[in-house]
Scaffold this active site. Sequence first.
Site, mmCIF file in Angstrom:
data_model
loop_
_atom_site.group_PDB
_atom_site.id
_atom_site.type_symbol
_atom_site.label_atom_id
_atom_site.label_comp_id
_atom_site.label_asym_id
_atom_site.label_seq_id
_atom_site.Cartn_x
_atom_site.Cartn_y
_atom_site.Cartn_z
ATOM 1 N N CYS A 248 0.797 -1.225 0.000
ATOM 2 C CA CYS A 248 0.000 0.000 0.000
ATOM 3 C C CYS A 248 0.831 1.277 0.000
ATOM 4 C CB CYS A 248 -0.939 0.004 1.198
ATOM 5 S SG CYS A 248 -2.092 -1.379 1.208
ATOM 6 N N HIS A 327 12.809 1.227 4.351
ATOM 7 C CA HIS A 327 12.619 -0.188 4.000
ATOM 8 C C HIS A 327 13.233 -1.052 5.096
ATOM 9 C CE1 HIS A 327 12.044 -3.777 1.720
ATOM 10 N NE2 HIS A 327 11.799 -3.153 0.575
ATOM 11 N N HIS A 411 -1.798 19.567 7.413
ATOM 12 C CA HIS A 411 -2.704 18.479 7.064
ATOM 13 C C HIS A 411 -1.968 17.144 7.051
ATOM 14 C CE1 HIS A 411 -5.503 21.640 5.935
ATOM 15 N NE2 HIS A 411 -4.578 22.151 5.137
ATOM 16 N N HIS A 415 -2.396 6.724 5.669
ATOM 17 C CA HIS A 415 -3.003 5.627 4.913
ATOM 18 C C HIS A 415 -4.135 4.964 5.697
ATOM 19 C CE1 HIS A 415 -3.700 1.950 2.835
ATOM 20 N NE2 HIS A 415 -3.045 1.202 3.696
ATOM 21 N N HIS A 444 -14.134 5.156 6.263
ATOM 22 C CA HIS A 444 -15.573 4.947 6.429
ATOM 23 C C HIS A 444 -16.291 4.941 5.077
ATOM 24 C CE1 HIS A 444 -19.781 6.177 7.219
ATOM 25 N NE2 HIS A 444 -19.636 5.484 8.337
ATOM 26 N N ASN A 448 -10.449 0.536 2.636
ATOM 27 C CA ASN A 448 -9.017 0.530 2.361
ATOM 28 C C ASN A 448 -8.826 0.366 0.854
ATOM 29 O OD1 ASN A 448 -6.303 0.071 2.084
ATOM 30 N ND2 ASN A 448 -6.192 -1.632 3.516
#
Length: 516
Positions: A248, A327, A411, A415, A444, A448
């Site tokens: 993702c 990573h 802001h 994820h 909501h 995802n």
Amino acid sequence: MVFPPSHSPLIHTPMSSQSIPPSSAGRGLPDFSLSVKLKYVKLGYHYLITYLLTLCLVPLMAVTALQASQMGYDEIHHLYVQLRFNLAGIVVLSIVLVLGSTMYIITRPKAMYLVDYSCFLPPEHLKAPVEKFVKHSRLFGEFDESSLEFQRKILERSGLGMETCLPDALHKVPPLISMAAAREEAEMVMFGALDNLFCSTNVKPKDIGVLVVNCSLFNPTPSLSAMIVNKYKLRGNIRSFNLGGMGCSAGMIAVDLAKDMLQVHWNTYAVVVSTENITQNWYSGNKKSMLIPNCLFRVGAAAVLLSNKPAERQRAKYKLVHVVRTHCGADDQAFRCVYQEQDGEGKTGVSLSKDLMAIAGQALKTNITTLGPLVLPISEQLLFFLSLVGRKLFDSKMTPYIPDFKLAFEHFCIHAGGRAVIDELEKSLQLSPPHVEASRMTLHRFGNTSSSSIWYELAYTEAKGRVRKGHRIWQIAFGSGFKCNSAVWLALRPVKPSEHNPWLHCIDRYPVEMLP
């Protein structure tokens, strides 16, 4: 990246401490105040110093040119006479000028602008409320009662609403899991987002010089990027890339790759398409750790138009400031915490380790420790540095100062992998509910959507009319491997939502109250 919802049984399972510090054990993220690896602080300052050295060359050369322009004839003649009899000085000065100019040209980062982006809005008939999801799962006949009840509990605690969408193939009983159906889903979401992007920006497909597509679990031949080239008849010398298996957080990797390409290829456009494919990766077994993706992943995609053209600054929404990638794949436990495999019955799915939250916390800590020196005010960095010195010289048990990232960003786009990660990041970074509102509402409304979720969150913030000129946006995402990647954007003007903003038809209903 899929994160189990709050209070999930997977999170309660005791964790191994082979490579995860004891403080990380438990269901939440680790306590960042207990350990900070100085090598990542040094790495952040290395990035900062490199960046500043590049920027310092510009004012230095400007001052030199200004001074030279103000010199009179007599001063220039006197300088000529001095240098005429000083061959060594001439050589040294020439070498300095040549090396300085060369270094500036080579290291000067080209500005990258985000002209606009588009998020796919699934059609109404693809909505999959909880009751419909559970009913279809039961009719499917492959899940036992324990698995059905587990999925119901996950959905009830997930933070997903009643309007999230699944692809058409999964609305059928039994689900139509095939290569053809997966291609249809990919075409629907990618072409839908790209059509809106080209329409809103008036950029012709033939003008695109770089194309980067990321989709973790569906990688057909020809590739997804080739499907886009074929659909829009992109030019033959386009630099196209297809990123697979990167989870993702691949959206940030795609942006970073596009940035690097735009540093090399001048005066062009780059398009980044971020999505995930659900159809062919539906898990039909009964292994609990592999059922969670079924419950949380939903249809979505984003297409982003980037450019290094100076003229595009006038209409661009944002400028890319930083990309920081972390990573943790060298660690075996981190490498296997999100793992695609077959269960005991030979059914393929993505398995989530019980250590997932702890590993995500360690990756996050590394990422923000590197990012801090690049974005935090000097006052915050000084307090952080003094606390580290105090721990080193006086008391190793002294709690280090945790910088306030709210001073660096207006802001936050975290994820929307699951309710648990949003909860824990809100607590660990000491954010307030408004800071994570975009993430919660995206989870909501859309579920995802993998790597595209951070763009739905930014679209939410724009639809609310909250982005002003000079505002800084922090996008942060997690991915298998294990990775944590961040991008920092600067708003170049007050940003109004585009006509294709996926929130425009329902923004007045948000935020909604979330059940505990």
